[in-house]
Every structure is written in structure tokens, then in C-alpha cells.
Design an enzyme around this catalytic site. Structure first.
Site, short mmCIF file in Angstrom:
data_model
loop_
_atom_site.label_atom_id
_atom_site.label_comp_id
_atom_site.label_asym_id
_atom_site.label_seq_id
_atom_site.Cartn_x
_atom_site.Cartn_y
_atom_site.Cartn_z
N PHE A 112 0.81 -1.22 0.00
CA PHE A 112 0.00 0.00 0.00
C PHE A 112 0.83 1.26 0.00
CE2 PHE A 112 0.07 2.30 4.06
CZ PHE A 112 0.82 1.46 4.85
N LYS A 113 2.09 1.16 0.45
CA LYS A 113 2.91 2.36 0.56
C LYS A 113 3.16 3.03 -0.79
CE LYS A 113 4.97 1.33 5.00
NZ LYS A 113 4.56 -0.05 5.31
N ASP A 114 3.02 2.25 -1.88
CA ASP A 114 3.18 2.86 -3.21
C ASP A 114 2.18 3.98 -3.45
OD1 ASP A 114 5.27 1.20 -4.13
OD2 ASP A 114 3.85 -0.36 -4.74
N MET A 117 3.68 6.96 -1.84
CA MET A 117 5.07 7.21 -2.21
C MET A 117 5.22 7.62 -3.67
SD MET A 117 7.61 7.06 -0.15
CE MET A 117 7.70 5.70 0.98
#
Ligand SMILES: *Cc1c(COP(=O)(O)O)cnc(C)c1O
Length: 481
Positions: A112-114, A117
């Protein structure tokens, strides 16, 4: 919109001033002076917006010093089907009536960090180019932040990434994903220690304001405000996906949590007026957050008490975003936030148990639960058997805890925080076979790896950075102290 410090020691700043920084100069976290309120009519107007446009209308409330046309172009370039696998960007998969999976993990690094980011990569490049500056990003990762940051920043002009990770503690897939990158602006550093040692080293370097300025050090760790605010968007998107027009209808969310960045975004969405009933914080065996929501005691653990688990991205013993939430709990009182902390055995903690402030936890919709390795395995098996879906270990922790907090007639949305391909070993243990892997990642472990190995030593880290990141003119130095 102006930004303040949770500890009160920072003059008000604009979004582009705080975008590249880490902690506020007084050691607090950067917070917005208010949460813009979204009324019901506006909410319904936004229902049909494509993801990039929804991101635009929400982000412009927080980044109002970026011209609308520029911001709109940035989010449109970020949220594409090319990068995220579908036009939905974050599709919702219904497992059964009132139980949904918010699929946040179809970006380049399968976590999910994409979502945040990738936007950060575009925002950083935009602001740096505009100001003719350079930035050396220093970060710590237990796996997913690092790869998400590197894939967002690789090849970008004016940016280098120095990423610390705990040696031997990431999964082989995560390690390969990061260490196989060959871009000249990416530096991987494996540290002899656990994630919190890495995080402490980053904090120590950032606390040396002279070094930080001379080498234009910035951060993309989960305390970065822009990351938090980018994550607010998908709570709105999910709410639209599981409610019908004509609401309001309350929806609950369960969030596999570590540094408290993801669920904090849900809290902010709720404070803005999104009808959220419960925000369920799910932890693994590292249950510092669960303990707080049960008792009011926030007691960060030390390295020796941090368990290495099969949901390693949640192996965190102090939640770096937590102070933003605490600041809200104590009525946005910076003095009170700073004064809460006590010390025992050289370690900070606080106790809000029994105070009126702790009652606000329920008012804010928060509740929690912890998972375990056995429960994780069982949940992976059950989810596959019942719904034909294989979830990763962190998402399994979320699903397991979500079951305890479901209510009849209230949709429960579980945030999928990674794809199972990243954690093959535990999937094999649960299901007796390998998880599916997107074609682009076939054989990634066999690729040549490039990294440096360092002890948990701040002086050595500084030397490593100084040798690779040329000194900048003090006047052009990054994040103003
Ligand atoms: C980072 C991460 C988490 C924890 O998210 P926080 O925002 O730190 O609470 C959970 N699951 C996965 C897979 C992650 O990468």
C-alpha cells in the site's frame, strides 16, 4: 493551510516548506492547523470522480500553495492504470456482504505504501526543480517503505536515496526487490540491528542540524506529512465503493498497523466528516498500539522486546506517527502533548488511562486487537477456502482482528497492505504452495544484489553519506532547520 508542530515550537509553515522535512525542529511532528470539513453535499458530488481527480480535490485543501493546475497534473501523472494496474487504482473486492477488501497493493512494489510514495516522488521532483535544489533522502525500513521509496525516487533528478534496513530481517523477496536496483541514485545499507535501530540512526542524523543542512538530508519515512495526507484519499474512495448514494451511511475500517501512518489517515478522513464508524487498529505480536487502545498506557518497547514475526512490516515497537493522534486526543494542546511523557528505565512512556482524554479514543471511533502467527496462518487458510482469495500476512492480521469488531449492517472494509507474493515463506506454511507472483517479479531473488553493510553506528553512517553526497552551499541547503 498552515502547519504547526505537535510540541508547539515551530512557526506556522506552508505545505511546500514542510514537504521535504522530517521531524519539526522541536522534535514534534508536523500537523495541519485544522482539518477542512467536507459536508454531505460535497461528499456526494465527489462520489463519481476518478481516483486522480478525487486525490486532487482532497489534496488541494492541504497543499494550497501549489497552483491547482500543477497539482492536478501531478496527481494525474501519479495515479495511472499503468502504475497501479487498473483505472480504479485501489479496487474494492467484496468477500461477503458487508465484508470488503480495499486492494491497495497493486503498485510497483506490491504494498500500500506505493499509493502515497509514488505521489511523493512526483511532488519532490516538482518542488526541487522549482527551487533548483538537491535532496538526499535518508530513511529506515522494515521492508515495504524502503522499496516503495526507492521505486518512487529511482532515476529522479536531484534526488539520492540512502535506505537503512535491518540486516537479514526482511523477506528474501523484499530484500531482492530493493537490493537488485541498479539506479545510481539508490544506496541500500543493511544495518546490524532491528528496525528501531535503523530508525534511531535516521533520527540521530536528522537531529544533527549542521550535517543535515550541509548534505541536504530529507526523509520519506512514515512521519512525512504528504504521505499521510495522500492516504486519506483512499478512505474516501472505499467509502464511495461500499455505500450507495443518498447516505450518510457509516462504514468501519480495519487497518494492519505499525507506525500508525495508515490508520492516522483514516482518522483524518473521519475528522474531515467522512462517516466512519470504527477504526480498528490491528497489530501482530508487537502490540504496543493494542495495549494503548485497551489501557491508555503507551509503552514503546526496546530492541530486545521487539519480536521478529511473519508480518514483519508491523514489527514496530514505537509508532512514529502516534504523536499526531495523541495531540488530537489532548485537544491539540502542544504543551500537554509535550508534558505527557514520563520515563522509566531510560525509556519514555505515558499513561492516559482513566482520563477524560482517553475517553476521546472511543469518540474518535478507535478500537484495536492483536494477532499472532497461528491466527495469521488460520486466517490465510480460511480466506482462501471461503472466498478463493490469498491474502498476505499483514492483511491476514487485519482480517482476523476485523472479525471481532464486525457489526450487523455496518460494512467493514479491511485494508490490504501487501500482496502475498512478498511473503512466500509464510504462505507456503499456511497453504502448502507458493503464492502467485506478478510476472515482472519472476526470479527476482536470483538477480545480482548491491548494498553496503554497516554496524548500528551513527558516525559511520554519516561518513558513508558524506562520501557520496557532495556538500551543498549552506544557503541552498534543504529543510530549513
Ligand atoms: C507499513 C506496513 C504496515 C503498517 O503501516 P503503518 O502505516 O506503519 O501503520 C502494514 N502492513 C504492511 C504490508 C506494511 O508495509
Amino acid at each position: 493551510m498552515r502547519y504547526l508542530s505537535t510540541r508547539g515550537g515551530m512557526p506556522p509553515q506552508r505545505f511546500t516548506d514542510i514537504l521535504l522535512g522530517g521531524l519539526a525542529p522541536d522534535g514534534g511532528l508536523v500537523v495541519p492547523e485544522r482539518y477542512p470539513a467536507i459536508d454531505h453535499a460535497t461528499l456526494e458530488k465527489w462520489r463519481a470522480l476518478p481516483y486522480a481527480d478525487l486525490a486532487f480535490v482532497l489534496l488541494r485543501l492541504y497543499c494550497d500553495d501549489i497552483p491547482d493546475a500543477d497539482l492536478h497534473a501531478l496527481v494525474r501523472r501519479t495515479y495511472t492504470a499503468d502504475t497501479f494496474g487498473s483505472d480504479d487504482i485501489v479496487p474494492v473486492r467484496t468477500l461477503e456482504p458487508d465484508l470488503h477488501l480495499l486492494r491497495l497493493s497493486n503498485g510497483p512494489t506490491l504494498a500500500f505504501k506505493d499509493v502515497a510514495m509514488q505521489l511523493l516522488g512526483h511532488l519532490f521532483e516538482y518542488v526541487l526543480a522549482k527551487e533548483g535544489r538537491q535532496l538526499n533522502i535518508l530513511g529506515a525500513t522494515s521492508g515495504d517503505t524502503g522499496s516503495a521509496a526507492e521505486y518512487a525516487m529511482r532515476g529522479r533528478r536531484g534526488i539520492r536515496v540512502f535506505m537503512l534496513s535491518p540486516a537479514g530481517r526482511m523477506s528474501p523477496f523484499q530484500t531482492a526487490q530493493m537490493f537488485s536496483l541498479r539506479d545510481a541514485n539508490i544506496y541500500n545499507i543493511a544495518v546490524d540491528g532491528v528496525f528501531d535501530d535503523c530508525q534511531d540512526m535516521v533520527k540521530a542524523v536528522s537531529a544533527d542540524l549542521r550535517f543535515k543542512a550541509r548534505h541536504a538530508i530529507g526523509t520519506v519515512n512514515s512521519i512525512n506529512w504528504a504521505r499521510v495526507v495522500a492516504q486519506v484519499v483512499y478512505y474516501f474512495k472505499a467509502w464511495f465503493a461500499v455505500t450507495a448514494e443518498g447516505g450518510p451511511r457509516e462504514v468501519s475500517f480495519t487497518v494492519p498497523s505499525g507506525n500508525f501512518g495508515n490508520v492516522l489517515a483514516g482518522h483524518i478522513a473521519r475528522r474531515m466528516g467522512l462517516p466512519i464508524r470504527r477504526l480498528v487498529v490491528a497489530t501482530n505480536e508487537n502490540d504496543v498500539l493494542d495495549e494503548f487502545f485497551r489501557t491508555g498506557v503507551y509503552r514503546p518497547r526496546g530492541t530486545a522486546d521487539t519480536h521478529a514475526t511473519s508480518s514483519p512490516s508491523m514489527d514496530i515497537s514505537k509508532a512514529s506517527n502516534f504523536e499526531r493522534f495523541v495531540w488530537d486526543l489532548v485537544g491539540q494542546d502542544a504543551g500537554r502533548t509535550a508534558a505527557l511523557w514520563r520515563e522509566v528505565d531510560g525509556r519514555g512512556f505515558f499513561d492516559l488511562g482513566g482520563t477524560p482524554e482517553f475517553e476521546r479514543v472511543a469518540e474518535f471511533g478507535f478500537t484495536s486487537g492483536a494477532s499472532s502467527h497461528a491466527l495469521r496462518l488460520q486466517t490465510i487458510r480460511d480466506t482462501e477456502a471461503r472466498y478463493g482469495t490469498v491474502v498476505d500476512t499483514h492483511t491476514a492480521d487485519g482480517l482476523a482482528v476485523a472479525q471481532r469488531w464486525r457489526e450487523p449492517g455496518v460494512p467493514m472494509v479491511c485494508l490490504e497492505t501487501a500482496l502475498p507474493a512478498k511473503f512466500a515463506e509464510t504462505i507456503r506454511e499456511a497453504l502448502g504452495r507458493d503464492p502467485e507472483r506478478p510476472a515482472a517479479y519472476a526470479g527476482i531473488e536470483a538477480r545480482a544484489q548491491r548494498y553496503a553493510r554497516l554496524p548500528a553506528d551513527v558516525a559511520l553512517l554519516k561518513r558513508y553519506i558524506a562520501e557520496r553526497a557532495p556538500t551543498v552551499e549552506p544557503a541552498a541547503a534543504a529543510p530549513a532547520p
